[in-house]
Each structure stands twice: as C-alpha cells, then as structure tokens.
Motif scaffolding. Structure first.
Motif, PDB file in Angstrom:
ATOM      1  N   LEU A   5       0.805  -1.161  -0.011  1.00 30.52           N
ATOM      2  CA  LEU A   5      -0.012   0.032   0.040  1.00 30.52           C
ATOM      3  C   LEU A   5       0.810   1.305  -0.053  1.00 30.52           C
ATOM      4  N   ALA A   6       2.184   1.202   0.343  1.00 30.41           N
ATOM      5  CA  ALA A   6       2.899   2.221   0.395  1.00 30.41           C
ATOM      6  C   ALA A   6       3.291   2.591  -1.102  1.00 30.41           C
ATOM      7  N   LEU A   7       3.130   1.774  -1.766  1.00 36.95           N
ATOM      8  CA  LEU A   7       3.397   2.088  -3.399  1.00 36.95           C
ATOM      9  C   LEU A   7       2.398   3.024  -4.030  1.00 36.95           C
ATOM     10  N   PRO A   8       2.717   3.695  -5.045  1.00 39.12           N
ATOM     11  CA  PRO A   8       1.552   4.535  -5.640  1.00 39.12           C
ATOM     12  C   PRO A   8       0.958   3.980  -6.796  1.00 39.12           C
ATOM     13  N   SER A   9       0.294   2.905  -6.416  1.00 42.74           N
ATOM     14  CA  SER A   9      -0.403   2.033  -7.540  1.00 42.74           C
ATOM     15  C   SER A   9      -2.030   1.854  -7.206  1.00 42.74           C
ATOM     16  N   LYS A  10      -2.730   2.130  -7.819  1.00 42.09           N
ATOM     17  CA  LYS A  10      -4.193   2.066  -7.811  1.00 42.09           C
ATOM     18  C   LYS A  10      -4.539   0.568  -7.878  1.00 42.09           C
ATOM     19  N   GLU A  11      -3.843  -0.314  -8.797  1.00 43.55           N
ATOM     20  CA  GLU A  11      -4.033  -1.638  -8.960  1.00 43.55           C
ATOM     21  C   GLU A  11      -3.790  -2.424  -7.538  1.00 43.55           C
ATOM     22  N   ILE A  12      -2.768  -1.942  -6.862  1.00 45.26           N
ATOM     23  CA  ILE A  12      -2.617  -2.513  -5.454  1.00 45.26           C
ATOM     24  C   ILE A  12      -3.706  -2.083  -4.537  1.00 45.26           C
ATOM     25  N   LEU A  13      -4.089  -0.771  -4.517  1.00 44.58           N
ATOM     26  CA  LEU A  13      -5.018  -0.151  -3.570  1.00 44.58           C
ATOM     27  C   LEU A  13      -6.395  -0.923  -3.843  1.00 44.58           C
ATOM     28  N   ASN A  14      -6.752  -1.263  -5.184  1.00 42.79           N
ATOM     29  CA  ASN A  14      -8.102  -1.954  -5.463  1.00 42.79           C
ATOM     30  C   ASN A  14      -7.945  -3.513  -5.297  1.00 42.79           C
ATOM     31  N   CYS A  15      -7.023  -4.013  -5.113  1.00 43.51           N
ATOM     32  CA  CYS A  15      -6.808  -5.317  -5.274  1.00 43.51           C
ATOM     33  C   CYS A  15      -7.699  -6.111  -4.308  1.00 43.51           C
ATOM     34  N   ARG A  16      -8.577  -7.215  -4.807  1.00 39.94           N
ATOM     35  CA  ARG A  16      -9.410  -7.860  -3.747  1.00 39.94           C
ATOM     36  C   ARG A  16      -9.216  -9.371  -3.834  1.00 39.94           C
ATOM     37  N   VAL A  17      -8.068  -9.804  -4.604  1.00 45.39           N
ATOM     38  CA  VAL A  17      -7.901 -11.285  -5.115  1.00 45.39           C
ATOM     39  C   VAL A  17      -6.644 -11.790  -4.427  1.00 45.39           C
ATOM     40  N   HIS A  18      -6.646 -12.736  -3.540  1.00 45.22           N
ATOM     41  CA  HIS A  18      -5.504 -13.216  -2.807  1.00 45.22           C
ATOM     42  C   HIS A  18      -4.275 -13.421  -3.867  1.00 45.22           C
ATOM     43  N   LYS A  19      -4.575 -14.317  -4.987  1.00 53.64           N
ATOM     44  CA  LYS A  19      -3.530 -14.647  -5.766  1.00 53.64           C
ATOM     45  C   LYS A  19      -2.705 -13.685  -6.533  1.00 53.64           C
ATOM     46  N   TRP A  79       7.519  -7.696  -5.815  1.00 49.11           N
ATOM     47  CA  TRP A  79       8.102  -6.858  -4.900  1.00 49.11           C
ATOM     48  C   TRP A  79       9.570  -7.443  -4.158  1.00 49.11           C
ATOM     49  N   ALA A  80       9.451  -8.677  -3.712  1.00 51.02           N
ATOM     50  CA  ALA A  80      10.437  -9.637  -3.081  1.00 51.02           C
ATOM     51  C   ALA A  80      11.535  -9.682  -4.012  1.00 51.02           C
ATOM     52  N   GLU A  81      11.346 -10.104  -5.354  1.00 47.79           N
ATOM     53  CA  GLU A  81      12.282 -10.388  -6.237  1.00 47.79           C
ATOM     54  C   GLU A  81      12.894  -9.430  -6.691  1.00 47.79           C
ATOM     55  N   LEU A  82      12.317  -8.134  -6.465  1.00 47.74           N
ATOM     56  CA  LEU A  82      13.081  -6.864  -6.637  1.00 47.74           C
ATOM     57  C   LEU A  82      14.279  -6.460  -5.481  1.00 47.74           C
ATOM     58  N   GLY A  83      14.028  -7.351  -4.528  1.00 48.70           N
ATOM     59  CA  GLY A  83      14.955  -7.215  -3.381  1.00 48.70           C
ATOM     60  C   GLY A  83      14.310  -6.036  -2.391  1.00 48.70           C
ATOM     61  N   ASN A  84      13.101  -5.657  -2.497  1.00 48.51           N
ATOM     62  CA  ASN A  84      12.500  -4.647  -1.314  1.00 48.51           C
ATOM     63  C   ASN A  84      12.077  -5.195  -0.116  1.00 48.51           C
ATOM     64  N   VAL A  85      11.844  -6.407  -0.013  1.00 48.11           N
ATOM     65  CA  VAL A  85      11.638  -7.382   1.063  1.00 48.11           C
ATOM     66  C   VAL A  85      12.325  -8.596   1.197  1.00 48.11           C
ATOM     67  N   LYS A  86      12.528  -9.115   2.439  1.00 45.71           N
ATOM     68  CA  LYS A  86      13.083 -10.516   2.379  1.00 45.71           C
ATOM     69  C   LYS A  86      12.153 -11.301   1.609  1.00 45.71           C
ATOM     70  N   PHE A  87      12.880 -12.201   0.632  1.00 48.54           N
ATOM     71  CA  PHE A  87      12.281 -13.203  -0.093  1.00 48.54           C
ATOM     72  C   PHE A  87      11.527 -14.264   0.800  1.00 48.54           C
ATOM     73  N   GLU A  88      12.003 -14.570   1.967  1.00 49.92           N
ATOM     74  CA  GLU A  88      11.479 -15.442   2.949  1.00 49.92           C
ATOM     75  C   GLU A  88       9.939 -14.960   3.314  1.00 49.92           C
ATOM     76  N   PHE A  89       9.503 -13.664   3.136  1.00 45.50           N
ATOM     77  CA  PHE A  89       8.275 -13.128   3.413  1.00 45.50           C
ATOM     78  C   PHE A  89       7.471 -13.349   2.293  1.00 45.50           C
ATOM     79  N   SER A  90       8.121 -13.416   1.126  1.00 46.66           N
ATOM     80  CA  SER A  90       6.993 -13.961   0.085  1.00 46.66           C
ATOM     81  C   SER A  90       6.615 -15.242  -0.063  1.00 46.66           C
ATOM     82  N   THR A  91       7.882 -16.136   0.199  1.00 50.94           N
ATOM     83  CA  THR A  91       7.607 -17.454   0.443  1.00 50.94           C
ATOM     84  C   THR A  91       6.848 -18.074   1.545  1.00 50.94           C
TER      85      THR A  91
END
Length: 144
Positions: free
Chosen positions: A65-79, A88-100
């Motif tokens: 949600l900290a990103l400037p994206s309406k797609e993220i803001l309005n996303c209602r689908v888990h997948k 976002w994790a693959e870009l190195g912005n969070v630990k990849f372990e969080f994503s996995t």
C-alpha cells in the motif's frame, strides 16, 4: 510541514502513500498474529494456519500500500496480491522469505481448513511465527 526557525524556513513532507490505511492493516495483522499464537498454544493447528495466513497477507498488503499504485489499492484477489508481493520481493525490496512464507501459508490454509491434505502438519509453526513477527515489524518500519 512548514516551520520558521531562526529566520529560516524548514519544509518537511511525508511522501508515503496510504499511511493511515497501512497503520490499520498492521493493527489487523497484529490481531491475527496474536490469535495464531494463541491457537498454537492450544494446539488448534488449523486455526493457527488460517490466522497466520491472514496476518501474513495483511502485512504484505501493508508494504504494498505504500506504493503509488491504484491496482494495489483496489486489489481484492488473494492470488493477485501474492503475485504482487512476490514481484516486490524479487526486486529485493523485502526479504524473499516473506514472500515464500505468504505463498506457503496460502497453500497450507486450504490443506488445514478443508482437509485437502496433511501438508500443514509437516510445517514448523514456530518458524512461521518468527517470520510473521519480522513481517509485521518490517511493515511498521515503513510508516515510522
């Protein structure tokens, strides 16, 4: 914020998006985390995985949600949210372990909730709790 200090103007602006909404998601994530912890203490393992998934997803959403994206803001689908967080994790912005961990909890949730398999019984709930706590702390750090 504008501040006149010793005849000089000091200007400050917080460019983070959705700060209050992020804060609300983090608070909800903490509630689900605490419930997951209590469920594990009572050996309610199915409830643990359901609440652990909710906590992880809310923490991930807080970060996105900290990103400037309406797609993220309005996303209602888990997948879709899982995919966005993985990117976002693959870009190195969070630990990849969080994503996995989020992805693993998503699949284990069905295993535990609907008895599709016993996969959830082979996991380490203490490790999952540790990672969830890290995710919450990381998400909180984005709004401080």
């Amino acid at each position: 914020t504008l501040l006149l200090f010793r005849n000089n103007w000091i200007i400050s602006f917080d460019f983070r998006y959705n700060k209050e909404r992020i804060r609300q998601h983090i608070e909800a994530s903490k509630e689900f985390y605490e419930t997951a912890k209590e469920s594990l203490e009572k050996n309610n393992i199915r409830a643990f995985f359901e609440n652990a998934f909710a906590s992880a997803e809310l923490s991930a959403t807080s970060v996105l949600l900290a990103l400037p994206s309406k797609e993220i803001l309005n996303c209602r689908v888990h997948k879709k949210r899982l995919s966005q967080f993985k990117d976002w994790a693959e870009l190195g912005n969070v630990k990849f372990e969080f994503s996995t961990t989020l992805s693993k909890l998503s699949s284990l949730r069905d295993s535990a909730r609907y008895s599709h398999s016993d996969d959830f019984k082979r996991e380490n709930p203490q490790l999952i709790l540790r990672i969830l706590k890290e995710m919450i702390d990381f998400a909180e750090g984005t709004i401080k």
